[in-house]
Design an enzyme around this catalytic site. Sequence first.
Site, mmCIF file in Angstrom:
data_model
loop_
_atom_site.group_PDB
_atom_site.id
_atom_site.type_symbol
_atom_site.label_atom_id
_atom_site.label_comp_id
_atom_site.label_asym_id
_atom_site.label_seq_id
_atom_site.Cartn_x
_atom_site.Cartn_y
_atom_site.Cartn_z
ATOM 1 N N HIS A 172 -2.146 -7.221 2.883
ATOM 2 C CA HIS A 172 -2.064 -7.851 4.202
ATOM 3 C C HIS A 172 -3.099 -7.318 5.189
ATOM 4 C CE1 HIS A 172 0.116 -4.771 6.788
ATOM 5 N NE2 HIS A 172 0.228 -4.235 5.583
ATOM 6 N N CYS A 176 2.788 1.193 12.859
ATOM 7 C CA CYS A 176 4.047 1.888 12.621
ATOM 8 C C CYS A 176 4.516 2.655 13.855
ATOM 9 C CB CYS A 176 3.891 2.857 11.446
ATOM 10 S SG CYS A 176 3.193 2.080 9.988
ATOM 11 N N GLY A 188 0.812 -1.213 0.000
ATOM 12 C CA GLY A 188 0.000 0.000 0.000
ATOM 13 C C GLY A 188 0.844 1.262 0.000
#
Length: 371
Positions: A200, A321, A70
Amino acid sequence: MTIYLDYNATTPIDKLVFEAMQPFLTNSFGNPSNTYDLGLKARNAVDTGRKQVAQLIHADENEVFFTGCGSEANNTVLKGVAATFENKGKHIISSAIEHPSIQEPLKFLKKIGFDITLVSVNEQGAVNAKEIENAIREDTILVSVMHSNNEVGTLQPIKEIGAICRQRNVLFHSDASQSIGKVKIDVEDLQVDFLTIAGHKLYAPKGIGALYIRKDIFIEPLIHGASQESNQRAGTENVPYVTGLGKAAELASGFLQHNTLFSLKSYFYQQLTNAFGDKIALNGDFHNSLPNTLNISFIGKSGAEILSRTPELCASTGSACHSGSKTVSPVLKAMGTDEDVAYGAIRFSIGQYTTQDELDRAVKCLKRLIE
C-alpha cells in the site's frame, strides 16, 4: 477540495492495478494449490506477480515471498532469524529510528533473552555505518536498518552496512517499505539478505506485502501450516492482491525511469520558504532522502493543531501510526531536534498524482491559518 499530501501513509490503488486484480476477485477465483484450470490460472497469476516484484528489486523470483503486509515481513525476519540462529548467538543490532513493526518485535525478543543494540543517528536522521561495524560481536546474528526513514525520508547507508555485514558473516535486513517505487533498489548491490516491501506504499492494496530472502537462507516461518510460499509462509495465497502488487511493481519500474517527485518536492519547499522564511525548519536531509518526503517544522506552533484546523489538507504529524499524537516524534527526538521545533513538525509526502496546483493551494491554506 481535499489536498492529499500523505503518500507515505498510504497510496491510492492505481487504476491499472485495480484492473489487473478484478478477474481474480470475480470469475478467476481458483485456489492456486489446485491442479485443475481455475487453480492453474491462479497459480500462474501468483507466479507472474512474483516475477514482477523480483524484477523491481533485481532479485530471483524464487527469493520473493508474499506476506499480508510489511509488518508481517518485518516480524518474519526478526523472529525467524532469532528462532533459527539462537544457537549461534542472541545479539541483534538495529537503529533508534525504526518503524514500530521493528521496534515492537525487538522488545519482544529482548523479553525472551535476546540482547538488542540500537545505534544512534545524526541530526539529519542518518545511521553511521561505522557504529554498526563497531557494535557487531561474535554473537551478533542480525542487523536490521531501514532503507529510508518514513518520517523525515533520510536514506540510510545500506550498501555500506551490507558490505560490512557480508564481510563479518552477519545477516542483514532492511525495511524498504517507503523506498520501493521512489528510488531504485538492487538487492545484490545493497548486499542485503532480507528486504521488506509493503504494497500500500506502492499503489497496490492494503493487506499485501513481500519479503525478499536471499537464496540458500531458510528461517523459521512466522506462520506455520501447509507448504505455500516454499514452506516459508503458510496460508492460501491472496491471488487478487498478489496480482495487484505484481502489477504495481511493474508500473513502478517504468515510473522510476522518469521520476518527477524530487522536482515537485523542491518546488514545494521553495514555496514554503518564500511564504514562511525562518519561521519554518527542515527536518532531515533534503538531498539524501526520499524524493517525495518533506518534514517541515512550524517553529513555536503545534503540527497537530495546524492539521486539525486545515481539514482540507491531508498530511501527518509523523508516521501514520502516530498521526494525531501531540507528543514529540520519537524519530525527531532521536535526531536531537529541539522540542520547540519538533512539536511543530508536519510530514508532507507527495506522490505520482500530486500536482503543482495542489502544492500551491496547500501553501495558501497554511499561510492563511498561520497568519
